[in-house]
Design an enzyme around this catalytic site. Sequence first.
Site, PDB file in Angstrom:
ATOM      1  N   ASN A 128     -47.991  32.398 -18.405  1.00 35.40           N
ATOM      2  CA  ASN A 128     -48.892  32.704 -19.522  1.00 35.40           C
ATOM      3  C   ASN A 128     -49.461  31.393 -20.071  1.00 35.40           C
ATOM      4  O   ASN A 128     -48.702  30.520 -20.513  1.00 35.40           O
ATOM      5  CB  ASN A 128     -48.100  33.455 -20.604  1.00 35.40           C
ATOM      6  CG  ASN A 128     -48.964  33.818 -21.795  1.00 35.40           C
ATOM      7  OD1 ASN A 128     -49.734  33.005 -22.279  1.00 35.40           O
ATOM      8  ND2 ASN A 128     -48.826  35.035 -22.286  1.00 35.40           N
TER       9      ASN A 128
ATOM     10  N   HIS B  14     -51.171  29.149 -24.623  1.00 40.45           N
ATOM     11  CA  HIS B  14     -51.007  27.955 -25.460  1.00 40.45           C
ATOM     12  C   HIS B  14     -51.973  26.831 -25.068  1.00 40.45           C
ATOM     13  O   HIS B  14     -52.288  25.978 -25.896  1.00 40.45           O
ATOM     14  CB  HIS B  14     -49.571  27.423 -25.366  1.00 40.45           C
ATOM     15  CG  HIS B  14     -48.585  28.194 -26.200  1.00 40.45           C
ATOM     16  ND1 HIS B  14     -48.901  29.297 -26.928  1.00 40.45           N
ATOM     17  CD2 HIS B  14     -47.266  27.977 -26.418  1.00 40.45           C
ATOM     18  CE1 HIS B  14     -47.819  29.737 -27.563  1.00 40.45           C
ATOM     19  NE2 HIS B  14     -46.810  28.953 -27.257  1.00 40.45           N
TER      20      HIS B  14
ATOM     21  N   HIS C 181     -53.551  36.564 -23.004  1.00 38.15           N
ATOM     22  CA  HIS C 181     -53.621  37.615 -24.026  1.00 38.15           C
ATOM     23  C   HIS C 181     -54.942  37.450 -24.766  1.00 38.15           C
ATOM     24  O   HIS C 181     -55.146  36.451 -25.462  1.00 38.15           O
ATOM     25  CB  HIS C 181     -52.433  37.458 -24.977  1.00 38.15           C
ATOM     26  CG  HIS C 181     -52.326  38.531 -26.016  1.00 38.15           C
ATOM     27  ND1 HIS C 181     -51.217  38.690 -26.803  1.00 38.15           N
ATOM     28  CD2 HIS C 181     -53.183  39.510 -26.411  1.00 38.15           C
ATOM     29  CE1 HIS C 181     -51.386  39.713 -27.629  1.00 38.15           C
ATOM     30  NE2 HIS C 181     -52.589  40.214 -27.415  1.00 38.15           N
TER      31      HIS C 181
ATOM     32  N   ARG D 250     -56.716  38.309 -27.747  1.00 40.40           N
ATOM     33  CA  ARG D 250     -56.430  38.905 -29.054  1.00 40.40           C
ATOM     34  C   ARG D 250     -57.717  39.316 -29.760  1.00 40.40           C
ATOM     35  O   ARG D 250     -58.771  38.697 -29.548  1.00 40.40           O
ATOM     36  CB  ARG D 250     -55.682  37.893 -29.940  1.00 40.40           C
ATOM     37  CG  ARG D 250     -54.224  37.757 -29.582  1.00 40.40           C
ATOM     38  CD  ARG D 250     -53.494  36.902 -30.602  1.00 40.40           C
ATOM     39  NE  ARG D 250     -52.064  37.016 -30.397  1.00 40.40           N
ATOM     40  CZ  ARG D 250     -51.281  37.899 -31.034  1.00 40.40           C
ATOM     41  NH1 ARG D 250     -51.776  38.717 -31.931  1.00 40.40           N
ATOM     42  NH2 ARG D 250     -50.001  37.951 -30.777  1.00 40.40           N
TER      43      ARG D 250
ATOM     44  N   ARG E 294     -57.920  34.048 -31.199  1.00 41.60           N
ATOM     45  CA  ARG E 294     -57.369  32.776 -31.671  1.00 41.60           C
ATOM     46  C   ARG E 294     -57.103  31.791 -30.535  1.00 41.60           C
ATOM     47  O   ARG E 294     -57.013  30.609 -30.761  1.00 41.60           O
ATOM     48  CB  ARG E 294     -56.089  33.000 -32.479  1.00 41.60           C
ATOM     49  CG  ARG E 294     -54.928  33.473 -31.654  1.00 41.60           C
ATOM     50  CD  ARG E 294     -53.651  33.453 -32.464  1.00 41.60           C
ATOM     51  NE  ARG E 294     -53.531  34.600 -33.328  1.00 41.60           N
ATOM     52  CZ  ARG E 294     -52.352  35.099 -33.720  1.00 41.60           C
ATOM     53  NH1 ARG E 294     -51.240  34.522 -33.340  1.00 41.60           N
ATOM     54  NH2 ARG E 294     -52.298  36.159 -34.467  1.00 41.60           N
TER      55      ARG E 294
ATOM     56  N   GLU F  54     -53.129  40.662 -21.137  1.00 39.75           N
ATOM     57  CA  GLU F  54     -52.451  41.407 -22.210  1.00 39.75           C
ATOM     58  C   GLU F  54     -53.492  41.748 -23.261  1.00 39.75           C
ATOM     59  O   GLU F  54     -54.320  40.902 -23.619  1.00 39.75           O
ATOM     60  CB  GLU F  54     -51.397  40.532 -22.880  1.00 39.75           C
ATOM     61  CG  GLU F  54     -50.223  40.209 -22.033  1.00 39.75           C
ATOM     62  CD  GLU F  54     -49.278  39.246 -22.771  1.00 39.75           C
ATOM     63  OE1 GLU F  54     -49.414  39.065 -23.987  1.00 39.75           O
ATOM     64  OE2 GLU F  54     -48.441  38.677 -22.097  1.00 39.75           O
TER      65      GLU F  54
ATOM     66  N   THR G 157     -46.457  38.238 -30.102  1.00 42.84           N
ATOM     67  CA  THR G 157     -46.195  39.677 -30.037  1.00 42.84           C
ATOM     68  C   THR G 157     -44.789  39.949 -30.564  1.00 42.84           C
ATOM     69  O   THR G 157     -43.827  39.311 -30.141  1.00 42.84           O
ATOM     70  CB  THR G 157     -46.286  40.160 -28.572  1.00 42.84           C
ATOM     71  OG1 THR G 157     -47.455  39.600 -27.986  1.00 42.84           O
ATOM     72  CG2 THR G 157     -46.340  41.667 -28.501  1.00 42.84           C
TER      73      THR G 157
ATOM     74  N   GLU H  80     -43.231  46.239 -18.767  1.00 43.80           N
ATOM     75  CA  GLU H  80     -42.670  44.914 -18.992  1.00 43.80           C
ATOM     76  C   GLU H  80     -41.644  45.072 -20.103  1.00 43.80           C
ATOM     77  O   GLU H  80     -41.986  45.473 -21.225  1.00 43.80           O
ATOM     78  CB  GLU H  80     -43.751  43.906 -19.393  1.00 43.80           C
ATOM     79  CG  GLU H  80     -43.165  42.522 -19.646  1.00 43.80           C
ATOM     80  CD  GLU H  80     -44.231  41.464 -19.924  1.00 43.80           C
ATOM     81  OE1 GLU H  80     -45.354  41.555 -19.403  1.00 43.80           O
ATOM     82  OE2 GLU H  80     -43.911  40.522 -20.677  1.00 43.80           O
TER      83      GLU H  80
ATOM     84  N   HIS I 241     -40.948  37.565 -22.634  1.00 45.54           N
ATOM     85  CA  HIS I 241     -40.944  37.188 -24.047  1.00 45.54           C
ATOM     86  C   HIS I 241     -39.688  36.385 -24.378  1.00 45.54           C
ATOM     87  O   HIS I 241     -38.584  36.854 -24.176  1.00 45.54           O
ATOM     88  CB  HIS I 241     -41.073  38.375 -25.007  1.00 45.54           C
ATOM     89  CG  HIS I 241     -41.853  37.977 -26.221  1.00 45.54           C
ATOM     90  ND1 HIS I 241     -41.282  37.352 -27.280  1.00 45.54           N
ATOM     91  CD2 HIS I 241     -43.184  38.032 -26.477  1.00 45.54           C
ATOM     92  CE1 HIS I 241     -42.232  37.066 -28.159  1.00 45.54           C
ATOM     93  NE2 HIS I 241     -43.396  37.446 -27.691  1.00 45.54           N
TER      94      HIS I 241
END
Length: 235
Positions: free
Chosen positions: A6, A9, A42, A44, A48, A69, A100, A150, A189
């Site tokens: 992922n 970041h 992801h 969003r 962001r 996601e 999340t 998941e 996660h």
Amino acid sequence: MRLGVNIDHVATVRQARQVREPEPVTAALLAELAGADGITVHLRGDRRHIQERDLDLLKEVLSVKLNIEMAATREMVTIARRVTPAQVTLVPERPNELTTTGGLDVVRHAEPLKNTVVRLQEAGIQVSLFIDADLKQVRKACAIGVEAIEINTGPYADSSEDDQRNCLSKVVSAARLAKRQRLEVLAGHGLTYMNIGPIASIEEIVEVNIGHSLVSRAVLVGIKQAVREMRHLLA
Ligand code: PXP
């Protein structure tokens, strides 16, 4: 076990200055070269970190699986149907959360979720639901016809030493039931280089999605080395 990286970041750092660097697509390609089996982002509602242009570029350049996601909203379904990633993972999304928090309540929202799932599948997209390690949620996920789940490993990752076995056994039970129901079983996660071991040894789990820990290490050692080190810890 497959490794999904992922890269949200990386986009977070870019958005901190709203400039062109660091480029998440470059990070994704380096992760791919280092052995990642998939890239997860992801999108969003508040944009962001990941932007729509990232999705288009990733879809164009990646050879490995692209997993997006997203919340189960009309806006997101329209975007997914345009981009057509290999997989969409539906997640709950709260506006001010840091990340999340908790899995989808599939039992409570089965009907609207089912409509979203069908709309995505019609476009040829495999759908995974991010759910807690709860047998009722697994059964309902299966009933609404998704290809994968998941399992939320957040509670396992956050647990105290005393509670870790209990959290792990819930993950194992959910994974076993899901596999028996012929669902593909993913997990993610809060997974780190320190806590991945017991999860990596659950044979029903075929893929883990890891972001924070991997990108944190990449900042210090480079993304290729960070991916290689995590790969090494997965069977
Ligand atoms: N899986 C899901 C559904 C997530 O929302 C996230 C965080 O974006 C992850 C996995 C990765 O979690 P982490 O960043 O803690 O590794």
